[in-house]
Enzyme design. Sequence first.
Site, PDB file in Angstrom:
ATOM      1  CE1 TYR A  53      -4.395   1.001  -0.318  1.00 25.65           C
ATOM      2  CE2 TYR A  53      -4.358  -1.057   0.971  1.00 25.65           C
ATOM      3  CZ  TYR A  53      -4.952   0.154   0.203  1.00 25.65           C
ATOM      4  OH  TYR A  53      -6.450  -0.252  -0.199  1.00 25.65           O
ATOM      5  CD  GLU A  55      -4.924   5.164   0.719  1.00 25.94           C
ATOM      6  OE1 GLU A  55      -4.547   5.602   1.685  1.00 25.94           O
ATOM      7  OE2 GLU A  55      -5.883   4.570   0.297  1.00 25.94           O
ATOM      8  CG  ASP A 198      -7.306  10.775 -24.225  1.00 26.10           C
ATOM      9  OD1 ASP A 198      -6.264   9.797 -24.422  1.00 26.10           O
ATOM     10  OD2 ASP A 198      -8.274  10.114 -23.847  1.00 26.10           O
ATOM     11  CB  THR A 224      -4.002   4.025 -22.469  1.00 30.96           C
ATOM     12  OG1 THR A 224      -3.472   4.245 -23.837  1.00 30.96           O
ATOM     13  CG2 THR A 224      -5.413   4.172 -22.294  1.00 30.96           C
ATOM     14  CE  LYS A 227      -6.443   2.419 -25.522  1.00 33.46           C
ATOM     15  NZ  LYS A 227      -7.502   3.434 -25.522  1.00 33.46           N
ATOM     16  NE  ARG A 233      -5.238  -4.362 -20.405  1.00 35.90           N
ATOM     17  CZ  ARG A 233      -5.868  -4.092 -21.534  1.00 35.90           C
ATOM     18  NH1 ARG A 233      -6.987  -3.234 -21.260  1.00 35.90           N
ATOM     19  NH2 ARG A 233      -5.403  -4.491 -22.443  1.00 35.90           N
TER      20      ARG A 233
HETATM   21  C1  LIG Z   1      -8.468   3.473 -24.800  1.00 34.11           C
HETATM   22  C2  LIG Z   1      -8.622   5.040 -24.481  1.00 34.11           C
HETATM   23  C3  LIG Z   1      -8.895   5.459 -23.292  1.00 34.11           C
HETATM   24  C4  LIG Z   1      -9.252   4.681 -21.994  1.00 34.11           C
HETATM   25  O1  LIG Z   1      -8.461   3.603 -21.657  1.00 34.11           O
HETATM   26  P1  LIG Z   1      -8.719   2.450 -20.683  1.00 34.11           P
HETATM   27  O2  LIG Z   1      -7.459   2.085 -20.018  1.00 34.11           O
HETATM   28  O3  LIG Z   1      -9.450   1.638 -21.339  1.00 34.11           O
HETATM   29  O4  LIG Z   1      -9.461   3.221 -19.730  1.00 34.11           O
HETATM   30  C5  LIG Z   1      -8.997   6.729 -23.103  1.00 34.11           C
HETATM   31  N1  LIG Z   1      -8.901   7.777 -24.255  1.00 34.11           N
HETATM   32  C6  LIG Z   1      -8.653   7.239 -25.382  1.00 34.11           C
HETATM   33  C7  LIG Z   1      -8.616   8.253 -26.576  1.00 34.11           C
HETATM   34  C8  LIG Z   1      -8.549   5.772 -25.634  1.00 34.11           C
HETATM   35  O5  LIG Z   1      -8.322   5.347 -26.768  1.00 34.11           O
END
Ligand SMILES: *Cc1c(COP(=O)(O)O)cnc(C)c1O
Length: 414
Positions: A53, A55, A198, A224, A227, A233
Amino acid sequence: MNTEIIRKTDKEIADLIDKELIRQQNTIELIASENFTSEAVMEAAGSILTNKYAEGKPYKRFYNGCENVDKIEEIAQERAKKLFNAPHANVQPHSGAQANMAVFLYAVKPGDTVMGMDLSNGGHLSHGSPVNFSGLYFNIVSYGINEKGEIDYEEVRKLAIKHKPKLIICGASNYSKIIDFKKFKDIANEVNAYLMADIAHIAALVATGEHPSPFPYADFVTTTTHKTLRGPRGGIIMCKEEHAQGIDKAVFPGIQGGPLEHIIAAKAVALKEALSDDFKNYAKQIILNAKKLAQTLMEEGLDIVGNGTENHLMTLDLRKLNKTGKDIANILEEVGITANKNTVPNDPQSPFITSGVRIGVPAVTTRGFKEEDMIEIGKIIAEAVKISDSKDIEKIKQLRERSLILCKKHPLYA
Ligand SMILES: *Cc1c(COP(=O)(O)O)cnc(C)c1O
């Protein structure tokens, strides 16, 4: 890849993990948001750090015994800052959606107006979809893409002037053109809004200069890590120094409890990999592969939204053929290719049926697929589309064989 220890206590789960490994090895993965992490990343994610933990922030924790996780998290932060040239990084968000939620919590109040790309046009759920917290608690104004598959920046500007959002979001889950962050910043400045970029999908391209960086334009950059970036993840938020404290507070205690230090360690390992020359080559190859696949599909007579791609993904447009994304994604699965159905601009079909299939190449690029393999994949897809109505069993078998040959040529976790 070893499930020996799990097997001793839980054969049911061990069997399913083993089966999933075989599925991944024997499938051509074209889901644009998926990838294969290194075994080093997986070892960190599966480590004893899950027991701790922690935090709070490094060196300012609410629990004792954090001397090792403090260093790990600090290293992850420093690597993220270096890779993206970011003033500040918070590596605690459990996912991309959590990263976005934290920015909302910091930058806007319930009821405020937020602008983002519409989900059916390629935006993400967390950019204001009515079923997501972002759409439920905020007044959302959405922009889309035109028939050419491009953002109409003049349209975005007009909407922004009309609705005066507090926050403008750019970045998408399905957009195949370069995003002009400077244009978004100019619009945000004009209406005095914050800009959030994003880069969940394009993170590896941004990190390696294959896509322009949202810095110094965006106030907040979320991503993220699983990807194109090829980590575990999870999510990361980067921001200007002036927002650092507020963003950190929004993540914890705002929306999360204890950080996942095993995942943060895995992020650190992935970020180190992403700083390597190998990773630069991988990002370059993603672009080459995507362009070659788009070109092949078009040569085979298929339509691609926007007639090609400038990044790692593209969308098959099936409207002309009167076929649906749902049917084509299903036949592709039968021939050993996974991809997901997706709406196209002005899609006549519902989001559950759709007239498009989103296709991305990061995962196969990680496996070592090159342009020549993209040509073969393009031909398999085109054949599969052709036989999707007849469902000719013999043809499906032949195409499945051709997919398998490609998988064997580029072994995964062998
Ligand atoms: C995949 C994605 C997310 C969210 O990611 P998670 O890890 O699945 O919550 C946010 N923004 C965009 C543009 C994405 O493609």
